[in-house]
Design a protein around this motif. Structure first.
Motif, PDB file in Angstrom:
ATOM      1  N   SER A 153      33.604  35.767  45.700  1.00 41.87           N
ATOM      2  CA  SER A 153      32.274  37.064  46.312  1.00 41.87           C
ATOM      3  C   SER A 153      32.848  36.951  47.749  1.00 41.87           C
ATOM      4  O   SER A 153      32.975  36.503  48.710  1.00 41.87           O
ATOM      5  CB  SER A 153      30.485  36.682  46.449  1.00 41.87           C
ATOM      6  OG  SER A 153      30.303  35.420  46.769  1.00 41.87           O
ATOM      7  N   GLY A 154      31.688  39.192  48.532  1.00 46.55           N
ATOM      8  CA  GLY A 154      32.206  38.927  49.286  1.00 46.55           C
ATOM      9  C   GLY A 154      33.412  40.426  50.320  1.00 46.55           C
ATOM     10  O   GLY A 154      33.599  40.778  49.200  1.00 46.55           O
ATOM     11  N   SER A 155      33.964  40.674  51.177  1.00 46.61           N
ATOM     12  CA  SER A 155      35.051  40.685  51.339  1.00 46.61           C
ATOM     13  C   SER A 155      36.319  41.239  51.099  1.00 46.61           C
ATOM     14  O   SER A 155      37.524  40.729  51.607  1.00 46.61           O
ATOM     15  CB  SER A 155      34.583  41.494  52.811  1.00 46.61           C
ATOM     16  OG  SER A 155      33.957  41.987  53.683  1.00 46.61           O
ATOM     17  N   ILE A 156      36.266  41.352  49.934  1.00 44.89           N
ATOM     18  CA  ILE A 156      37.750  40.885  48.984  1.00 44.89           C
ATOM     19  C   ILE A 156      38.988  41.634  49.090  1.00 44.89           C
ATOM     20  O   ILE A 156      38.152  43.504  48.353  1.00 44.89           O
ATOM     21  CB  ILE A 156      37.607  40.316  47.729  1.00 44.89           C
ATOM     22  CG1 ILE A 156      37.269  38.826  47.338  1.00 44.89           C
ATOM     23  CG2 ILE A 156      38.457  39.885  47.149  1.00 44.89           C
ATOM     24  CD1 ILE A 156      36.279  38.010  46.616  1.00 44.89           C
ATOM     25  N   PHE A 157      39.759  42.238  49.511  1.00 42.74           N
ATOM     26  CA  PHE A 157      40.685  43.252  48.847  1.00 42.74           C
ATOM     27  C   PHE A 157      41.141  43.143  47.613  1.00 42.74           C
ATOM     28  O   PHE A 157      41.795  44.082  47.069  1.00 42.74           O
ATOM     29  CB  PHE A 157      41.943  43.463  50.151  1.00 42.74           C
ATOM     30  CG  PHE A 157      43.002  44.069  49.626  1.00 42.74           C
ATOM     31  CD1 PHE A 157      44.191  43.471  49.562  1.00 42.74           C
ATOM     32  CD2 PHE A 157      42.616  45.781  49.666  1.00 42.74           C
ATOM     33  CE1 PHE A 157      45.386  44.738  48.751  1.00 42.74           C
ATOM     34  CE2 PHE A 157      44.040  45.937  49.841  1.00 42.74           C
ATOM     35  CZ  PHE A 157      45.388  46.023  49.770  1.00 42.74           C
TER      36      PHE A 157
END
Length: 123
Positions: free
Chosen positions: A25-29
Motif C-alpha cells: 500500500s502507499g504511493s505505488i507506481f
C-alpha cells in the motif's frame, strides 16, 4: 510512503497448511517481482519463492511441490500457499517486493520488506 503488511502466519502440526498474504500500500507506481523469504532462529534469511510481474514463479528446492506462490496485481498482493509443512519450515516469513514510485516524473524501483509473520510447525 510504501508499506508491505503480511498476515496468515501461525502454528500448525507437521503435514498441515497455512496461507500467507502480503499487501502493498502507499504511493505505488508499479510493482516488479514479489517474493517470500524466511529466517529460522540462528540462521540467515533465505529465499523461499519469488514471482515476476508476469506471474512466473521460482522456488527454492526445499519447498518445490509443497509451496505455491501467486499474486493479484489488481490488489498489489502476493500469496504463499504452504502445504505439507514440516518443522524445518519454521521461521519468520518476510514479504519482499520491488516497488516503483514516481519521483520528479520518473519511476524509481527499490526493494521493500514487510515486518514478518511467524510460522511454527510442530512435530
Amino acid at each position: 510512503q510504501v508499506q508491505l503488511v503480511e498476515s496468515g502466519g501461525g502454528w500448525v502440526q507437521r503435514g498441515g497448511s497455512l496461507r500467507l498474504s502480503c499487501a502493498a500500500s502507499g504511493s505505488i507506481f508499479g510493482i516488479g517481482s514479489m517474493g517470500w523469504y524466511r529466517q529460522a532462529p540462528g540462521k540467515q534469511r533465505e529465499l523461499v519463492a519469488t514471482i515476476t510481474s508476469g506471474g512466473d514463479p521460482n522456488y527454492v528446492a526445499s519447498v518445490k511441490g509443497r509451496f505455491t506462490i501467486s499474486r493479484e496485481n489488481a490488489n498489489d498482493t502476493v500469496y504463499l500457499q504452504m502445504d505439507s509443512l514440516a518443522p524445518e519450515d519454521t521461521g519468520l516469513y518476510y514479504c519482499n517486493a520491488y516497488i516503483g514510485r514516481l519521483v520528479g516524473g520518473s519511476a524509481y524501483y527499490a526493494p521493500y520488506w514487510g515486518h514478518g509473520t511467524q510460522v511454527t510447525v510442530s512435530s
